[in-house]
Design a protein around this motif. Structure first.
Motif, short mmCIF file in Angstrom:
data_model
loop_
_atom_site.label_atom_id
_atom_site.label_comp_id
_atom_site.label_asym_id
_atom_site.label_seq_id
_atom_site.Cartn_x
_atom_site.Cartn_y
_atom_site.Cartn_z
N GLY A 78 0.80 -1.22 0.00
CA GLY A 78 0.00 0.00 0.00
C GLY A 78 0.83 1.26 0.00
O GLY A 78 0.35 2.33 -0.40
N GLN A 79 2.10 1.16 0.44
CA GLN A 79 3.00 2.29 0.48
C GLN A 79 4.25 2.08 -0.37
O GLN A 79 4.77 3.03 -0.96
N TRP A 282 7.72 1.75 -8.74
CA TRP A 282 7.72 0.56 -9.60
C TRP A 282 8.62 -0.52 -9.01
O TRP A 282 9.43 -0.26 -8.13
N GLN A 283 8.46 -1.73 -9.54
CA GLN A 283 9.30 -2.85 -9.13
C GLN A 283 9.51 -3.80 -10.29
O GLN A 283 8.54 -4.27 -10.91
N VAL A 293 -0.20 2.46 -9.27
CA VAL A 293 -0.94 3.54 -9.93
C VAL A 293 -2.00 4.10 -8.98
O VAL A 293 -2.60 3.36 -8.19
N ARG A 294 -2.22 5.42 -9.08
CA ARG A 294 -3.14 6.09 -8.16
C ARG A 294 -4.59 5.96 -8.61
O ARG A 294 -5.50 5.85 -7.78
N GLY A 322 -7.67 -7.91 -4.13
CA GLY A 322 -7.80 -6.75 -3.26
C GLY A 322 -6.91 -5.59 -3.62
O GLY A 322 -7.21 -4.45 -3.25
N ILE A 323 -5.82 -5.83 -4.35
CA ILE A 323 -4.92 -4.73 -4.72
C ILE A 323 -4.74 -4.62 -6.23
O ILE A 323 -3.90 -3.85 -6.69
N ARG A 324 -5.52 -5.36 -6.98
CA ARG A 324 -5.33 -5.39 -8.45
C ARG A 324 -5.49 -4.03 -9.08
O ARG A 324 -4.78 -3.68 -10.03
N ASP A 325 -6.40 -3.23 -8.57
CA ASP A 325 -6.62 -1.90 -9.14
C ASP A 325 -5.46 -0.95 -8.87
O ASP A 325 -5.33 0.09 -9.53
N CYS A 326 -4.60 -1.31 -7.92
CA CYS A 326 -3.49 -0.43 -7.54
C CYS A 326 -2.21 -0.72 -8.30
O CYS A 326 -1.24 0.05 -8.19
#
Length: 413
Positions: A78-79, A282-283, A293-294, A322-326
């Motif tokens: 998340g961060q 990025w990673q 992405v925001r 749960g984090i796919r949109d991010c």
């Protein structure tokens, strides 16, 4: 009631691809013999992305990345992107399942197993530096290396016979000596596995790892002389283990499974996301890229910039829901990967010579990411299987151990 008829040793050879085995099997006589005697999967497909941590975790859970939670060597909290840890696995592992049924479990140098899910645990010799956020490469963990190379202490901890005392290698920045130390650590790990399996109280499941071939291929290239040496050495270590089992009369007690976490492929060009994307988070996962992405607008801007250098968007289905949109995911063009720009870079050119001249994590389904896999031992019927999904490995191993979830014979016929 548990109906265990077999014990199992799993050896992961980091970076042994299906292509390499098929092209150089004459140089891998022990693996070739196992393939001719047992259940040989010619191409075990990798999860997405085809990097080390997802590959290991798919083997010990039987689940794809989006379900077991480890969607890369690094996960997003998340961060920031941080190194994946065993606590990130959200489904039961084979070690956890086996121990819950009363089996004795040992993890000897195998990353991504929780110590509390084992009866004997020894960390991977490279683990600390990786877990302390070394972003792009595994590195020697000095405390573990010193412990492995200094004395018989590792064996005395187990209460089983050990080897002769050895002097600890001195700390050095010299790459050749560091690689030699890595090879020595791999050798000692396999000796520890053999000692456990031949002891008076042999574990039911032993998970181990030969780690150096992946690092060698990154540095010196797929099919380089150094790669041939490292993979031939890995084959010799498997042969040593089999010989020790034979001498101790334990060969018929164990199914020996040898596989890998991903393949390898030559890389000619590195794309520099820090140049292309500016301040974006990025990673790199080899030839796969994750970008935080925001919102949809930011996602479109990231896509636009990466399309300009030939990278293609992926659907992101390997990311937990749960984090796919991010997270936006991209695949590099053929023979390209993603790397941090070098320190002396001009800050403008979006690509250049790669530091890792062989890599993995290619676009989904790329044959070069397919890996070697064989099960051999008592009651394993000799057969050749053209290909299997990564998730096939765990339930097959579970059935061979007699764990709940299917008859043992299902995976052996």
């Amino acid at each position: 009631m548990r109906t265990t008829a077999r014990k199992a040793i799993v050896i992961l050879i980091d970076g042994l691809s299906a292509d390499y085995f098929e092209q150089h099997r004459a140089n891998l006589p022990h693996l070739c013999a196992l393939a001719s005697q047992g259940l040989h999967v010619q191409r075990l497909r990798s999860p997405v992305p085809a990097t080390s941590m997802p590959g290991r975790v798919s083997m010990i859970t039987g689940e794809p990345s989006q379900r077991h939670g480890v969607f890369g060597n690094h996960v997003f909290d998340g961060q920031s992107f941080r190194c994946a840890m065993p606590s990130d696995i959200v489904v039961p592992t084979i070690a956890q399942r086996a121990r819950a049924t009363g089996l004795n479990v040992a993890s000897v140098g195998y990353a991504m197993v929780r110590p509390e899910h084992t009866d004997f645990y020894y960390p991977a010799w490279w683990l600390r530096s990786f877990m302390q956020h070394s972003r792009f490469a595994k590195a020697l963990n000095e405390s573990v290396v010193s412990h492995l190379l200094s004395s018989r202490h590792s064996f005395e901890e187990m209460g089983v016979p050990g080897g002769e005392p050895e002097e600890a290698a001195s700390r050095t920045a010299d790459r050749s000596l560091e690689l030699m130390r890595g090879a020595a650590c791999d050798q000692r790990i396999v000796r520890m596995i053999a000692a456990l399996a031949c002891s008076d109280s042999p574990p039911d499941l032993i998970l181990g790892e030969i780690a150096l071939p992946d690092h060698i291929q990154h540095l010196y290239g797929f099919e380089s002389e150094a790669a041939h040496w490292s993979l031939s050495t890995a084959d010799l270590l498997v042969g040593f283990l089999l010989h020790r089992l034979e001498l101790a009369g334990r060969r018929e007690d164990y199914v020996v499974a040898v596989t890998s976490d991903h393949g390898h492929s030559p890389i000619s060009t590195a794309i520099y996301p820090d140049v292309v994307l500016g301040a974006a988070l990025w990673q790199s996962e080899g030839a796969t890229l994750h970008v935080a992405v925001r919102d949809s607008l930011h996602r479109r801007e990231v896509e636009r910039r990466l399309l300009e250098v030939g990278a293609e968007p992926m659907d992101g289905s390997h990311i937990p829901a749960g984090i796919r949109d991010c997270i936006a995911t991209f695949a590099a063009p053929d023979r390209h990967s993603f790397e941090q720009s070098p320190n002396d870079h001009d800050g403008l050119t979006p690509s250049g010579p790669p530091a890792a001249i062989s890599s993995h994590g290619l676009r989904p389904g790329a044959p070069a990411d397919d890996r070697f896999c064989v099960f051999a031992g008592p009651s394993v019927i000799q057969s050749e299987v053209p290909d299997e999904a990564a998730e096939w490995f765990c339930p097959t191993l579970a059935r061979m151990l007699g764990l709940p979830g299917g008859s043992q014979e299902e995976s052996l016929a």
